[in-house]
Design an enzyme around this catalytic site. Structure first.
Site, mmCIF file in Angstrom:
data_model
loop_
_atom_site.group_PDB
_atom_site.id
_atom_site.type_symbol
_atom_site.label_atom_id
_atom_site.label_comp_id
_atom_site.label_asym_id
_atom_site.label_seq_id
_atom_site.Cartn_x
_atom_site.Cartn_y
_atom_site.Cartn_z
ATOM 1 N N TRP A 100 0.837 -1.205 0.000
ATOM 2 C CA TRP A 100 0.000 0.000 0.000
ATOM 3 C C TRP A 100 0.868 1.250 0.000
ATOM 4 O O TRP A 100 0.557 2.223 -0.688
ATOM 5 C CB TRP A 100 -0.970 -0.007 1.173
ATOM 6 C CG TRP A 100 -1.949 -1.137 1.088
ATOM 7 C CD1 TRP A 100 -2.100 -2.162 1.967
ATOM 8 C CD2 TRP A 100 -2.911 -1.385 0.040
ATOM 9 N NE1 TRP A 100 -3.087 -3.018 1.537
ATOM 10 C CE2 TRP A 100 -3.597 -2.570 0.364
ATOM 11 C CE3 TRP A 100 -3.241 -0.717 -1.149
ATOM 12 C CZ2 TRP A 100 -4.601 -3.108 -0.448
ATOM 13 C CZ3 TRP A 100 -4.240 -1.235 -1.959
ATOM 14 C CH2 TRP A 100 -4.900 -2.423 -1.606
ATOM 15 N N ASP A 167 -1.857 6.641 6.349
ATOM 16 C CA ASP A 167 -2.879 5.708 5.859
ATOM 17 C C ASP A 167 -3.173 4.733 7.005
ATOM 18 O O ASP A 167 -2.360 3.886 7.337
ATOM 19 C CB ASP A 167 -2.329 4.966 4.629
ATOM 20 C CG ASP A 167 -3.287 3.892 4.115
ATOM 21 O OD1 ASP A 167 -4.371 3.708 4.703
ATOM 22 O OD2 ASP A 167 -2.946 3.243 3.104
ATOM 23 N N LYS A 191 -12.325 -1.902 6.308
ATOM 24 C CA LYS A 191 -11.504 -2.758 7.161
ATOM 25 C C LYS A 191 -12.007 -2.714 8.609
ATOM 26 O O LYS A 191 -12.189 -3.737 9.231
ATOM 27 C CB LYS A 191 -10.036 -2.317 7.114
ATOM 28 C CG LYS A 191 -9.448 -2.171 5.718
ATOM 29 C CD LYS A 191 -8.954 -3.487 5.136
ATOM 30 C CE LYS A 191 -8.726 -3.429 3.641
ATOM 31 N NZ LYS A 191 -7.741 -2.486 3.157
HETATM 32 C C1 LIG Z 1 -7.121 -1.948 1.886
HETATM 33 C C2 LIG Z 1 -6.093 -0.901 2.009
HETATM 34 C C3 LIG Z 1 -5.971 0.143 1.071
HETATM 35 C C4 LIG Z 1 -6.815 0.222 -0.176
HETATM 36 O O1 LIG Z 1 -8.086 0.596 0.077
HETATM 37 P P1 LIG Z 1 -9.155 0.834 -1.110
HETATM 38 O O2 LIG Z 1 -10.299 1.382 -0.335
HETATM 39 O O3 LIG Z 1 -9.407 -0.511 -1.716
HETATM 40 O O4 LIG Z 1 -8.592 1.777 -2.075
HETATM 41 C C5 LIG Z 1 -5.011 1.097 1.297
HETATM 42 N N1 LIG Z 1 -4.215 1.063 2.366
HETATM 43 C C6 LIG Z 1 -4.289 0.071 3.287
HETATM 44 C C7 LIG Z 1 -3.373 0.086 4.459
HETATM 45 C C8 LIG Z 1 -5.236 -0.941 3.137
HETATM 46 O O5 LIG Z 1 -5.314 -1.919 4.042
#
Ligand SMILES: *Cc1c(COP(=O)(O)O)cnc(C)c1O
Length: 354
Positions: A100, A167, A191
């Site tokens: 990511w 993030d 998540k």
């Molecule tokens: C799942 C995830 C993403 C991507 O998320 P999307 O909503 O599918 O764009 C980005 N960063 C992390 C840490 C993730 O776990």
């Protein structure tokens, strides 16, 4: 009986949240209309949006501290781009801790120079780099608090004199942190917060307005802020369900309460991984994630037996990401301790069989 849902995302939601959100599909707020068929400008929905935004700040301890919350679309992946568009003028520093982070770096590079202040690529991202420097003249520093795929989690964050962007897609609301150390936090809802379809963005407003480029409206945080997260039609159902999850968390006692359960779950799975000779953890011990535990079978011949036992016990979605292999137990806030107990029992039962 419902399965034990270890899915990495979209992932488990609390039963109360699923019940209330399904009721709202048929009859929202006793208005005799579905939440899916009312205007996002109706008072009923505006109240939902405002409650979700304020609960997010309240739970993180950021109320009255210059922060605003937005519920946007396009996933965390769109934030990779928006962060750079809104904040990157000359140069930014990124900590590369996995897939990511890499995707975030790739988007930022479209606009300008990006410097990797540290990387754990040399060890397939099984640890978090430490002791790196963040130049004080960069526009911002970007990190990924929890690496969903590799199962590592940042326990400490660097002292940073420039804006810190994080993030937190896979561990937001899971543990106590001083959230005021961050200037921008983003997290895809699917998540640890709600269904797919919305992304929570928390911004300290004073970091905006410093780049010279013209930012397209939909990509401009200031535009979304000026319209109270209603610049265009928001994903109403995803925002409503996220609001319900935030209420659920608040009623439970907030982040301090859920952190205790998350610690228990993590201790349980990692002690089994460490004590059971049939398994080996993937992430280096001090950087292990409390949300995603990654591990492998020492002897792959046992895979079929183990998988069958998991299935019989109702354990679902335990497969590791294709870049790591093996297994990954995602233990987000809504996963009950009991599910981890069931998983650990299956692991120790395999040991007696093998
Ligand atoms: C799942 C995830 C993403 C991507 O998320 P999307 O909503 O599918 O764009 C980005 N960063 C992390 C840490 C993730 O776990």
């Amino acid at each position: 009986m419902k399965k034990h849902n270890f899915s990495a995302g979209p992932s488990i939601l609390p039963p109360e949240v699923l019940l209330k959100s399904s009721e709202a599909i048929l009859n929202f707020n006793n208005d005799n209309l579905s939440i899916l068929e009312i205007s996002h400008r109706s008072k009923s929905f505006v109240d939902v949006m405002e409650r979700a935004r304020s609960l997010a700040l309240e739970l993180l301890g950021l109320e009255g501290k210059g922060y605003k919350a937005l519920f946007l679309q396009g996933g965390a992946s769109t934030q990779f781009l928006m962060v750079a568009l809104n904040l990157l003028e000359k140069r930014a520093g990124y900590l590369n801790t996995g897939s990511w982070s890499n995707k975030a770096i790739k988007e930022a590079k479209i606009f300008d120079d990006v410097y990797e202040v540290g990387s754990s690529e040399n060890a397939n991202y099984n640890y978090i780099p430490k002791g790196y420097d963040i130049p004080a003249d960069y526009d911002y520093f970007h990190c990924t608090s929890n690496n969903t795929i590799f199962g590592t989690q940042m326990k400490d964050f660097p002292k940073c004199s420039i804006p810190m962007v994080c993030d937190m897609s896979s561990d937001i609301f899971s543990r106590q942190l001083d959230f005021t150390q961050f200037d921008l936090i983003y997290a895809g809802a699917q998540k640890n917060l709600g269904p797919a379809g919305t992304t929570l963005v928390i911004i300290k407003e004073d970091i905006l307005g410093k780049v010279s480029r013209h930012i397209p409206s939909m990509m401009d945080y200031k535009v979304h802020l000026s319209k109270s997260s209603m610049f265009n039609t928001p994903p109403v159902f995803a925002v409503y369900t996220s609001m319900l999850t935030l209420e659920w968390l608040k009623n439970l006692g907030g982040i301090p309460a859920i952190e205790k359960v998350n610690d228990l779950k993590a201790r349980l799975i990692y002690s089994e991984i460490d004590l059971n000779p049939l398994f080996k953890g993937f992430a280096s011990k001090e950087d292990r994630s409390n949300m995603n535990a990654t591990f492998n079978l020492v002897n792959d011949d046992l895979k079929e037996t183990f998988d069958t036992m998991l299935k019989e016990a109702g354990v679902d979605s335990l497969n590791g990401h294709r870049s790591v292999g093996g297994y990954r137990a995602s233990m987000y806030n809504a996963l009950p301790l009991e599910s981890v107990q069931v998983l650990v029992e299956v692991m120790s039962e395999l040991e007696t069989k093998a």
